[in-house]
Motif scaffolding. Sequence first.
Motif, PDB file in Angstrom:
ATOM      1  N   VAL A  62    -156.507 -38.166 -35.151  1.00  0.00           N
ATOM      2  CA  VAL A  62    -157.451 -37.271 -35.820  1.00  0.00           C
ATOM      3  C   VAL A  62    -157.080 -37.117 -37.294  1.00  0.00           C
ATOM      4  CG1 VAL A  62    -158.422 -34.943 -35.885  1.00  0.00           C
ATOM      5  CG2 VAL A  62    -157.922 -36.032 -33.678  1.00  0.00           C
ATOM      6  N   TYR A  63    -155.787 -36.925 -37.568  1.00  0.00           N
ATOM      7  CA  TYR A  63    -155.341 -36.784 -38.960  1.00  0.00           C
ATOM      8  C   TYR A  63    -155.745 -38.012 -39.779  1.00  0.00           C
ATOM      9  CZ  TYR A  63    -152.177 -33.215 -36.987  1.00  0.00           C
ATOM     10  OH  TYR A  63    -151.653 -32.138 -36.337  1.00  0.00           O
ATOM     11  N   ALA A  64    -155.511 -39.184 -39.227  1.00  0.00           N
ATOM     12  CA  ALA A  64    -155.833 -40.426 -39.944  1.00  0.00           C
ATOM     13  C   ALA A  64    -157.334 -40.543 -40.195  1.00  0.00           C
ATOM     14  CB  ALA A  64    -155.326 -41.632 -39.159  1.00  0.00           C
ATOM     15  N   SER A  76    -152.032 -36.934 -45.690  1.00  0.00           N
ATOM     16  CA  SER A  76    -152.502 -35.728 -46.368  1.00  0.00           C
ATOM     17  C   SER A  76    -152.933 -34.656 -45.373  1.00  0.00           C
ATOM     18  CB  SER A  76    -153.661 -36.056 -47.311  1.00  0.00           C
ATOM     19  OG  SER A  76    -153.261 -36.947 -48.329  1.00  0.00           O
ATOM     20  N   THR A  77    -153.692 -35.068 -44.354  1.00  0.00           N
ATOM     21  CA  THR A  77    -154.185 -34.087 -43.378  1.00  0.00           C
ATOM     22  C   THR A  77    -153.049 -33.537 -42.530  1.00  0.00           C
ATOM     23  OG1 THR A  77    -156.346 -35.174 -43.312  1.00  0.00           O
ATOM     24  CG2 THR A  77    -155.785 -33.723 -41.464  1.00  0.00           C
ATOM     25  N   LYS A  78    -152.127 -34.382 -42.141  1.00  0.00           N
ATOM     26  CA  LYS A  78    -150.979 -33.905 -41.371  1.00  0.00           C
ATOM     27  C   LYS A  78    -150.189 -32.876 -42.167  1.00  0.00           C
ATOM     28  CE  LYS A  78    -146.790 -35.465 -38.998  1.00  0.00           C
ATOM     29  NZ  LYS A  78    -145.942 -36.641 -38.646  1.00  0.00           N
ATOM     30  N   ALA A  79    -150.020 -33.116 -43.452  1.00  0.00           N
ATOM     31  CA  ALA A  79    -149.275 -32.195 -44.299  1.00  0.00           C
ATOM     32  C   ALA A  79    -150.003 -30.869 -44.468  1.00  0.00           C
ATOM     33  CB  ALA A  79    -149.026 -32.829 -45.664  1.00  0.00           C
ATOM     34  N   ALA A  92    -148.753 -22.569 -28.821  1.00  0.00           N
ATOM     35  CA  ALA A  92    -148.840 -23.858 -29.521  1.00  0.00           C
ATOM     36  C   ALA A  92    -147.757 -24.016 -30.574  1.00  0.00           C
ATOM     37  CB  ALA A  92    -150.213 -24.005 -30.159  1.00  0.00           C
ATOM     38  N   LYS A  93    -147.200 -22.905 -31.055  1.00  0.00           N
ATOM     39  CA  LYS A  93    -146.155 -22.938 -32.087  1.00  0.00           C
ATOM     40  C   LYS A  93    -146.579 -23.753 -33.310  1.00  0.00           C
ATOM     41  CE  LYS A  93    -142.490 -22.371 -28.641  1.00  0.00           C
ATOM     42  NZ  LYS A  93    -141.243 -22.932 -28.050  1.00  0.00           N
ATOM     43  N   GLY A  94    -147.838 -23.589 -33.684  1.00  0.00           N
ATOM     44  CA  GLY A  94    -148.344 -24.257 -34.880  1.00  0.00           C
ATOM     45  C   GLY A  94    -148.787 -25.688 -34.685  1.00  0.00           C
ATOM     46  N   ASN A  95    -148.666 -26.214 -33.473  1.00  0.00           N
ATOM     47  CA  ASN A  95    -149.045 -27.604 -33.195  1.00  0.00           C
ATOM     48  C   ASN A  95    -150.483 -27.638 -32.675  1.00  0.00           C
ATOM     49  OD1 ASN A  95    -149.329 -30.244 -32.392  1.00  0.00           O
ATOM     50  ND2 ASN A  95    -147.760 -30.165 -30.789  1.00  0.00           N
ATOM     51  N   PRO A  96    -151.425 -28.247 -33.405  1.00  0.00           N
ATOM     52  CA  PRO A  96    -152.830 -28.248 -32.974  1.00  0.00           C
ATOM     53  C   PRO A  96    -153.176 -29.287 -31.916  1.00  0.00           C
ATOM     54  CG  PRO A  96    -152.645 -29.364 -35.057  1.00  0.00           C
ATOM     55  CD  PRO A  96    -151.257 -28.861 -34.737  1.00  0.00           C
ATOM     56  N   GLU A  97    -152.192 -30.020 -31.414  1.00  0.00           N
ATOM     57  CA  GLU A  97    -152.483 -31.022 -30.377  1.00  0.00           C
ATOM     58  C   GLU A  97    -153.227 -30.351 -29.220  1.00  0.00           C
ATOM     59  OE1 GLU A  97    -153.175 -34.210 -29.615  1.00  0.00           O
ATOM     60  OE2 GLU A  97    -151.116 -34.875 -29.997  1.00  0.00           O
TER      61      GLU A  97
END
Length: 281
Positions: A62-64, A76-79, A92-97
């Motif tokens: 998704v980020y790519a 860029s999106t991952k960052a 989720a602890k901040g992880n959008p997976e």
Amino acid sequence: MRHEYRPPQRRSRLTRRGRLALFLGTLLALGAAVLIPILRGGDVPETPRRLLIPEGWRAPQVYAAVDRALKLAPGSTKAAVATAGLELPAEAKGNPEGYLFPATYPVTSKSTPATLLAHMVRTANQKLATRAVADGGKAHGMTPYQTATLASIIEAEAQGRADMGKVARVVHNRLAKSMPLQMDSTINYALNRSTVDTKLSDTRIDSPFNTYERQGLPPTPIDSPGLEAMAAAVAPTPGDWLFFVTVKPGDTRFSATYEEHRKHVAEFNKHRAAHAGPRAG
């Protein structure tokens, strides 16, 4: 012919104030002629481009895709995740997976990684909050995050929508019996790959996603599940199955006993020897 005498007429002359008024009026008329097309051009709404996020994609995919859609440098999106302020559950602890909901999203010149990711997460929260999914999850003692996690396994393991309810039942039955889920999809996630060839050594890796050695659901979702997978997670098909294997495309076998499952696995291996592609679960 007699001509009537007429005295010469004097031309009217504009006063200084009159000349100034005429000059300003001319400028305003010209300005209006120039401004009208500019205003009309600015009123034309921008036609959004479309960004498609398919079911089963992992967060890096998704980020790519967002990077490509916005013509940004890879990464860029991952960052942007850390500062996007996404509405994720505490688990989720901040992880959008698992919360980057698969759908088609509009992309405009004003879109940013943060706005697109926020749209995806809001959509996932809305789908998990529908009465059928939310009430079904509570009936099984699952939080919305656990529902998303289970649904992500179903999305990865089921060959098609027709099998989602049965795959969900296998997971529920194994959880009820305190059996390891033994899902190859979670091993693939841990190893960042997609394959049907899970080796014995793979099932011994030290990872919280190794559902061969660890009981219960993995710590996070393993992909972006769609609404059908979410619905199956909370309303599994009735049955006593504990095993399944996709012998060949369109032919997934579900078994209640290990003996029966071994026979189906033998057929899977026989078919795979002649044809590449089927998936075992």
